[in-house]
Structure formats: C-alpha cells, structure tokens
Design a protein around this motif. Structure first.
Motif, mmCIF file in Angstrom:
data_model
loop_
_atom_site.group_PDB
_atom_site.id
_atom_site.type_symbol
_atom_site.label_atom_id
_atom_site.label_comp_id
_atom_site.label_asym_id
_atom_site.label_seq_id
_atom_site.Cartn_x
_atom_site.Cartn_y
_atom_site.Cartn_z
ATOM 1 N N LEU A 54 0.864 -1.181 0.000
ATOM 2 C CA LEU A 54 0.000 0.000 0.000
ATOM 3 C C LEU A 54 0.896 1.225 0.000
ATOM 4 O O LEU A 54 1.912 1.253 0.686
ATOM 5 N N GLY A 55 0.524 2.228 -0.774
ATOM 6 C CA GLY A 55 1.343 3.435 -0.854
ATOM 7 C C GLY A 55 1.615 3.986 0.538
ATOM 8 O O GLY A 55 0.735 4.019 1.385
ATOM 9 N N ARG A 56 2.839 4.431 0.751
ATOM 10 C CA ARG A 56 3.249 4.891 2.082
ATOM 11 C C ARG A 56 3.154 6.403 2.242
ATOM 12 O O ARG A 56 3.643 6.957 3.220
ATOM 13 N N GLY A 57 2.538 7.077 1.272
ATOM 14 C CA GLY A 57 2.477 8.538 1.323
ATOM 15 C C GLY A 57 1.319 9.092 2.126
ATOM 16 O O GLY A 57 1.249 10.282 2.384
ATOM 17 N N GLY A 58 0.382 8.225 2.512
ATOM 18 C CA GLY A 58 -0.726 8.715 3.317
ATOM 19 C C GLY A 58 -2.079 8.176 2.893
ATOM 20 O O GLY A 58 -2.934 7.889 3.717
ATOM 21 N N ARG A 85 -1.802 -1.649 -8.270
ATOM 22 C CA ARG A 85 -3.066 -1.279 -8.912
ATOM 23 C C ARG A 85 -2.944 0.096 -9.575
ATOM 24 O O ARG A 85 -3.419 0.319 -10.673
ATOM 25 N N LYS A 86 -2.256 1.002 -8.886
ATOM 26 C CA LYS A 86 -2.064 2.334 -9.462
ATOM 27 C C LYS A 86 -1.306 2.242 -10.784
ATOM 28 O O LYS A 86 -1.694 2.851 -11.775
ATOM 29 N N TRP A 87 -0.235 1.445 -10.791
ATOM 30 C CA TRP A 87 0.553 1.304 -12.022
ATOM 31 C C TRP A 87 -0.312 0.757 -13.156
ATOM 32 O O TRP A 87 -0.163 1.162 -14.304
ATOM 33 N N VAL A 108 8.628 10.762 -8.084
ATOM 34 C CA VAL A 108 8.719 10.245 -6.725
ATOM 35 C C VAL A 108 8.469 11.409 -5.766
ATOM 36 O O VAL A 108 9.087 12.465 -5.876
ATOM 37 N N ASN A 109 7.546 11.167 -4.859
ATOM 38 C CA ASN A 109 7.123 12.217 -3.936
ATOM 39 C C ASN A 109 7.968 12.184 -2.657
ATOM 40 O O ASN A 109 7.770 11.340 -1.791
ATOM 41 N N GLY A 110 8.917 13.107 -2.578
ATOM 42 C CA GLY A 110 9.775 13.224 -1.396
ATOM 43 C C GLY A 110 9.581 14.584 -0.751
ATOM 44 O O GLY A 110 10.534 15.233 -0.337
ATOM 45 N N GLU A 130 0.662 17.060 -1.878
ATOM 46 C CA GLU A 130 -0.534 16.573 -2.586
ATOM 47 C C GLU A 130 -0.129 16.396 -4.049
ATOM 48 O O GLU A 130 0.447 17.305 -4.660
ATOM 49 N N GLU A 131 -0.433 15.232 -4.609
ATOM 50 C CA GLU A 131 0.236 14.876 -5.857
ATOM 51 C C GLU A 131 -0.024 15.818 -7.032
ATOM 52 O O GLU A 131 0.867 16.052 -7.840
ATOM 53 N N THR A 132 -1.217 16.392 -7.110
ATOM 54 C CA THR A 132 -1.447 17.281 -8.261
ATOM 55 C C THR A 132 -0.788 18.645 -8.037
ATOM 56 O O THR A 132 -0.338 19.279 -8.986
ATOM 57 N N VAL A 185 2.686 8.891 -9.528
ATOM 58 C CA VAL A 185 3.330 9.533 -8.382
ATOM 59 C C VAL A 185 3.376 8.508 -7.258
ATOM 60 O O VAL A 185 2.351 7.945 -6.889
ATOM 61 N N ASN A 186 4.559 8.240 -6.763
ATOM 62 C CA ASN A 186 4.710 7.325 -5.633
ATOM 63 C C ASN A 186 5.597 7.943 -4.573
ATOM 64 O O ASN A 186 6.526 8.689 -4.877
ATOM 65 N N ASN A 187 5.313 7.567 -3.348
ATOM 66 C CA ASN A 187 6.037 8.072 -2.195
ATOM 67 C C ASN A 187 7.442 7.458 -2.086
ATOM 68 O O ASN A 187 7.684 6.344 -2.556
ATOM 69 N N VAL A 188 8.344 8.168 -1.436
ATOM 70 C CA VAL A 188 9.727 7.713 -1.249
ATOM 71 C C VAL A 188 9.803 6.331 -0.590
ATOM 72 O O VAL A 188 10.539 5.456 -1.046
ATOM 73 N N GLU A 189 9.031 6.133 0.472
ATOM 74 C CA GLU A 189 9.114 4.838 1.162
ATOM 75 C C GLU A 189 8.549 3.724 0.288
ATOM 76 O O GLU A 189 9.098 2.617 0.247
ATOM 77 N N THR A 190 7.473 4.021 -0.434
ATOM 78 C CA THR A 190 6.901 3.019 -1.342
ATOM 79 C C THR A 190 7.981 2.559 -2.318
ATOM 80 O O THR A 190 8.230 1.360 -2.491
ATOM 81 N N VAL A 191 8.611 3.530 -2.956
ATOM 82 C CA VAL A 191 9.608 3.243 -3.980
ATOM 83 C C VAL A 191 10.839 2.547 -3.386
ATOM 84 O O VAL A 191 11.415 1.640 -3.985
#
Ligand SMILES: Cc1cc2nc3c(=O)[nH]c(=O)nc-3n(C[C@H](O)[C@H](O)[C@H](O)COP(=O)(O)O)c2cc1C
Ligand code: SF4
Ligand code: FES
Lengths: 433, 209
Positions: free
Chosen positions: A54-58, A65-67, A80-82, A173-175, A208-214
């Motif tokens: 599960l995405g770790r960004g929140g 599934r996102k991919w 990558v969202n850092g 926020e990704e957008t 867009v994926n979070n640093v920990e996810t990646v």
C-alpha cells in the motif's frame, strides 16, 4: 514482546556511511534492478501487485493497482514524492539521507515497470543534505551503468532528474506537486481526472509514488512479491516505518511488520518507544499525522494496520504517531494543529482558506483565556461548514483533502476534552501555564 | 544584484536542460539565485524569466508562493525554529524565544549585525530530535538554551562553516552525468517497448486459447 523488524527499507540503518554507493553495492544494492531487467516490465508489475504494498504517502493506495491504471501514451512520467511535510512525519527524510541509493534503485525499477520516459525525484527543498546525497546517488548510478542508455546492457534507457521543492506543505498533494514541478504555484488541480495516471505532468499520464513506497521495490523484486506479502496481515502487507514522536522516552523510526504490533507496544515496550517520562500518564495519541482524529488511551491496543485504524474512526495515514502525556494542554495541541493548516492552506477554496483561519483565531482566544462558552458551538459549526456533519472519513467540499483534514483535531479535541476547553473559558486562562 | 554570470550561469543553463519544458526550472533557479544573494533579487527574477521563457510576473508569482524563497535581503544565516506539534510538546516555543534573544532578532527580522534572520517554521521532518531548528537548512536538535548559545558561538567563530554552507540548498548539489537522452529518442524506444508488450500479450492470449 514485539521485536523490531527493520529488515527491508531500514536494513542498512546500522551500516556506517550507509549512503555511499560502495556500502550499498556490498550490501545487496542493485540486485533488485538486475533481476527486474531480466524480467518483462509486466512481470515486475505482477510482483508488485502480488506484494500488495500500500502506498506509504498517506492515502494507502495499492502501488501495483495504481501502475495498472496508467493510461497508455507514448510519453509518461514517474514522479517520486519526497516532499514529506506532514507534521511529525520524518521517515522519508531519513531514507533520503541515509539510503539514497535504495531510493534511486527503486525509482529505476518503477520507471522500468511503467515504461517511464523520464523520472523525477521531487525532494522537499528544505532537505539540503538529502538533495546532495540523492544527487550523489544518481551520479553513482550513471557511473555504474544503472542509468543512461542501455542500463546494465539491456535495451532499457532512462534518465532520472532530481527536483528541489521550495517549502509548501501542499506540494505533497500529488497534483500540487506536479504543478510545482511545472514551475507554478503549488495549487492542487481540480478533479476529475482523479489520478495523474490519466493526466499528470505536462498533461501526460504520470505515476506519483512516495519515497518509502519506492524504496521497498528493490527488496520486493529481489525477494518476490510473495515474500513481502507473507509479512503483515490482510491488506496491510510487509513492514512499514512508523515514526514515533511526542512525549516518549525513545522517539524515532521503527520498521515493524504491519498489524503485528499495537500502538501500546510501539509506545510502551522497552525496545521500542520505551514508555513515557517518569510519573506521566498517556492522554491521547495522534495515530497517522495531524490530519487524523486522535485516539484515546483506551484504544491503544489497536494494531498498526491500515484497515484496523480506519475501522476505529481514524487513519494510519503517513504512519506517524504522536504520544501526548498528561502534562499536555489539549487546547494548545489542537490550536497548534489548526495554525498549521491555516498557514499551509493554498487559498483556492473558501471553506479551507476561511475556515482554517477562523478556527485558528477562535482556538487561540480560548487558549489565551478570552474564549466564551459559545465558542465551542461556533467551532463545531465552523467544522461543519468545512466537512458537512463533521463526518469521518470526511465528506469533501474542496479541491483537495487538506481542507477536510482541518476539523479532525479540533472536533475530536472538543469531544474528548470538553472539560478542558471549558476550564480555559471559565478560568480565563490555560491551566497548564 | 544579481543576474547569473559565468560559473553560475553555466549551472543555470545545465538546470534548464533537465526539463522537457523550461518553465520547470523556475524553482531550482530561484534556489541558485539565493546562493548568490541569500534572497531572490529583482535582476535575478528577470534573468530567470529570460532563461525559462516566461515573464518576471510569472516568476514572481511562483516564487512568492513558497516559504523558502526570500523576497527581501536576509542575514548570512537564516535560523528556522520549528514550533509544530512534536517540537511544541518538547519545548519548541521556548526554543523559539531562546533563539530570538540569542541571535538578536525577532521572528521575521534580521539581527543588527546582519548575521542572523530568525523564522518560525513548520515541521522539519526531524521530529525525533525535537525541539529542533535549522540554520541554512542544516538541522540541529534537540536543543536547550545552552545548545543555542553554543550554536551561535560556533557559527560566529566559523567552526561550523563546513556543516552550514552559504545560502541556496543547491550550492553543493552537482550533477555529473552524460547529456540527457533526447525525448524523441526515448519516444521511439517506448513505442518499440509497447509493441513488444502487445505482442507478448497476444501470444499469451493465443497460448491460453
Ligand atoms: C495535503 C496533502 C499532503 C500530502 N503530502 C504528501 C507527502 O509529503 N508525501 C507523500 O508521499 N504523499 C503526500 N500526500 C499524498 C499524495 O497525494 C499521494 O497520494 C502520494 O504521494 C502517492 O504515493 P503512494 O501511493 O506511494 O503513497 C499528500 C496528500 C495531501 C492531500
Ligand atoms: S482544500 Fe485547501 S489546500 Fe486544498 S486546494 Fe482547497 S484551499 Fe488549497
Ligand atoms: S514537529 Fe518539529 S521537526 Fe517535526
């Protein structure tokens, strides 16, 4: 007693100079990418789907599934969202500074799986050392042939670009992040489209994926999605970094198997949080960043799992847990959180912009001792104007979910600690001063 | 002051090349400008507009949205004290007061010797070291009154000149890599990759049938 796992994303934590490429390579670094390149991109995606990470960004959306939702197009991007700026969240900062090569390897793996034209690593501008370390890691990757043309002799070619932010919580926020990356103000985009996977950076499909996810990807590919899934429970698979702060003896990062540890263990067990300071008792816990409603000391046997915390009426969010003891003024805590939202609202939506500053003003005057009894109803009314019914999960009246996050702590603070609010009002001051 | 010149201009041009659209370089170039002046000077805004193919108004509009971009001159060191929840619980506001008196500047102001600008900032993602602060985005914590006094001493004496560099978070970030692969070359590669992916999918379907 729960044992600290720390075997996946924080595996190199104890190594000296863990951020150096040599150390990375001699501790399994780039094996995941080599293995990924021996597979088809869709096989790599299948492993990530199987891991169910599960995405770790929140938001906790399944990465695989996102991919799979990425719209087909010649150009598509990975970002990558850092930007990590959620109060009391400090896991990505650590990964960025201490294992930047793992982040870069994970980025390349994700880019390969989705066929990204170019990948951007967006780091919060305040992470000065992190920016240096990640750029070093990118430089190193080019040097060993993990970036550029024909990566490790394969037919896959890719460039990774590091991009610094400039200080704005909303850019997480990704957008908003994509707007910022395009050189604009960090205004979240109006939805739909709900996902950048449809229209993202420069109008192209973007993941867009979070640093920990990646950062988990090298391990998932090297060990298989099944190995990851065998950790944790139910939908919450694998390990996750929990950031513990507040009035505990050992604040810090704990990588734990999901669901297998409770809030109580995290806060009180000797090898984890170590409990509160001498003579103190627990008053409340913020379970997943300041957007999350607080939980009571009676609820801390809840396991650290996404669905489990959601069922209890809150959220695990960014995995940051704040323990507050009985020396804490809850009015002050809720006020400070409302002040944060007031400062960080981007200003596009009226309920968020006006609501946050009204709430902050009323909270400040209660804390300062000039509140009135009607203020509690006024606060609830303001909360209701932002989130109709002050429901949880919140109904959305705004462009992004920052707005709906504003009422959480104020509403729950009043509900849980009404007497404390009233004491401030009746005594004309803060009883904790 | 201050347009980009010589070495810095070369860096600026390299940064612009990293993006499919030049405007994306706006914020990195603002950081670069701050490494020269500590803040975003008017001439720098104009130069950034030229380099990114936008207008000064657009650059200003973007820059003014972001907390890290300074629109007026600042001290040699910007000290940002976190008062957000995890730090507040551990004495963040007391630390802020201490910083104001030690560095000789109220929040938002610069000390009379021009050395320190003090700011109150939101969470620095360093909450396990609460209460904490940053000096030119290098983090220190947990800090008490003595710690702040010592920090000031070390900054003034030059003891920390290596740990705390000049302004501009990109001043030590250097990209050493080959020229980026042109986007149209990548486009061709992806078209090819997608074609083989479609073939594999078709083969699998007929295999299953
Ligand atoms: C106000 C707001 C702030 C956010 N901040 C962050 C952040 O700092 N880092 C992050 O990864 N995601 C953040 N997110 C979530 C992102 O929008 C997005 O869901 C996430 O980056 C996707 O990555 P993931 O699926 O790997 O978790 C934020 C969301 C909102 C609404
Ligand atoms: S909800 Fe708040 S932060 Fe989000 S877009 Fe609206 S005004 Fe901006
Ligand atoms: S709350 Fe101060 S660094 Fe996070």
């Amino acid at each position: 007693m729960p044992k600290q796992v720390g075997k996946i994303v924080l595996a190199r934590r104890e190594l000296e100079n863990s951020y150096e490429l040599d150390v990375y390579l001699s501790s399994g670094g780039y094996e995941g990418l080599r293995k990924a390149l021996s597979m088809n991109p869709e096989e790599v995606t299948a492993q990530v789907v199987e891991s169910n990470i599960l995405g770790r960004g929140g938001a906790g959306f399944e990465a695989g599934r996102k991919w799979s939702m990425l719209k087909s197009a010649t150009r598509r991007y990975l970002v990558v969202n850092g930007d990590e700026s959620e109060p009391a969240t400090f896991k990505d900062h650590f990964l960025i500074e201490n294992d930047p090569n793992q982040l870069v390897e994970g980025t390349i793996i994700a880019a390969y799986a989705i066929g990204a034209s170019r990948a951007f690593i967006f780091l919060r501008g305040e992470f000065a050392l992190g920016l240096e370390r990640v750029q070093e890691a990118i430089n190193g990757a080019y040097k060993i042939g993990a970036l550029g043309r024909n990566i490790f002799g394969s037919t896959f070619s890719l460039d990774v670009v590091l991009h610094p932010g400039a200080g704005a919580y909303i850019c997480g926020e990704e957008t908003a992040l994509l707007e910022s990356l395009e050189g604009k103000r960090g205004f979240p985009r109006i939805k739909p489209p709900y996902f950048p996977a449809v229209i993202g950076l420069y109008g192209e499909p973007t993941i867009v994926n979070n640093v920990e996810t990646v950062s988990n990807l090298p391990w998932i590919v090297a060990n298989g999605g099944g190995a990851f899934k065998s950790l944790g429970e139910g939908r919450s698979t694998g390990t996750r970094i929990f950031a513990l702060s507040g009035q505990v003896k050992n604040p810090g990062l704990y990588e734990l198997e999901m669901v297998k540890t409770s809030f109580r263990d995290l806060i009180f067990s000797e090898e984890l949080g170590g409990g509160l300071r001498e003579g103190r008792t627990l008053k409340a816990v913020i379970p997943g960043g300041v957007s999350a409603p607080w939980i009571t000391p009676e609820q801390i046997d809840l396991p650290l799992g996404q669905d489990e915390v959601a069922k209890a009426g809150s959220m695990l969010g960014s995995g940051s847990i704040i323990a507050m003891d009985d020396s804490t003024c809850m009015v002050r805590a809720a006020w400070r959180i409302s002040r944060f939202f007031m400062r960080e609202s981007c200003g596009q939506c009226t309920p968020c912009r006006e609501g946050s500053s009204w709430i902050e003003k009323v909270m400040a005057r209660i804390e300062a001792g000039s509140g009135r009894e009607e203020d509690l109803d006024l606060l609830m009314d303001l909360c209701d104007n932002i989130v109709p019914g002050v429901s949880w999960p919140p109904a959305q009246t705004t462009i992004c979910v920052l707005g709906p996050s504003i009422p959480s702590s104020v509403a729950v603070g009043i509900r849980m600690f009404r007497d404390e609010f009233l004491t401030h009002i009746k005594e004309g001051g803060c009883p904790f001063d | 002051m201050s347009r980009f010149e010589q070495q810095v201009l070369a860096e600026a041009l390299e940064i612009v090349k990293l993006y499919p659209e030049r405007k994306s370089a706006t914020i990195p170039l603002c950081h670069l400008a701050q490494s020269m002046d500590g803040y975003l000077a008017k001439d720098a805004i104009e130069h950034i507009a030229e380099l990114t193919g936008t207008t000064s108004a657009e650059v200003y509009g973007t820059a003014s949205f972001y907390d890290m971009i300074q629109l007026r001159p600042v001290g040699k060191y910007v000290v940002g004290v976190c008062t957000n929840i995890a730090c507040m619980l551990q004495g963040g506001y007391e630390l802020l007061e201490e910083a104001e008196s030690t560095f000789g500047a109220a929040v938002g102001e610069t000390s009379s010797d021009g050395l320190f600008t003090v700011e109150e900032v939101e969470c620095l993602a360093t909450c396990d070291r609460a209460p904490c602060l940053h000096v030119n985005y290098r983090y220190f914590g947990p800090l008490n009154a003595e710690g702040v006094a010592k920090l000031k001493e070390d900054l003034v004496s030059g003891h920390l000149s290596n740990e705390v560099p000049i302004h501009g978070v990109l001043s030590r970030v250097k990209r050493y890599a080959p020229e980026l692969i042109p986007m149209d070359e990548i486009d061709d590669l992806r078209v090819r990759d997608d074609a083989s992916k479609a073939e594999r999918a078709a083969a699998q379907r007929s295999g299953n049938a």
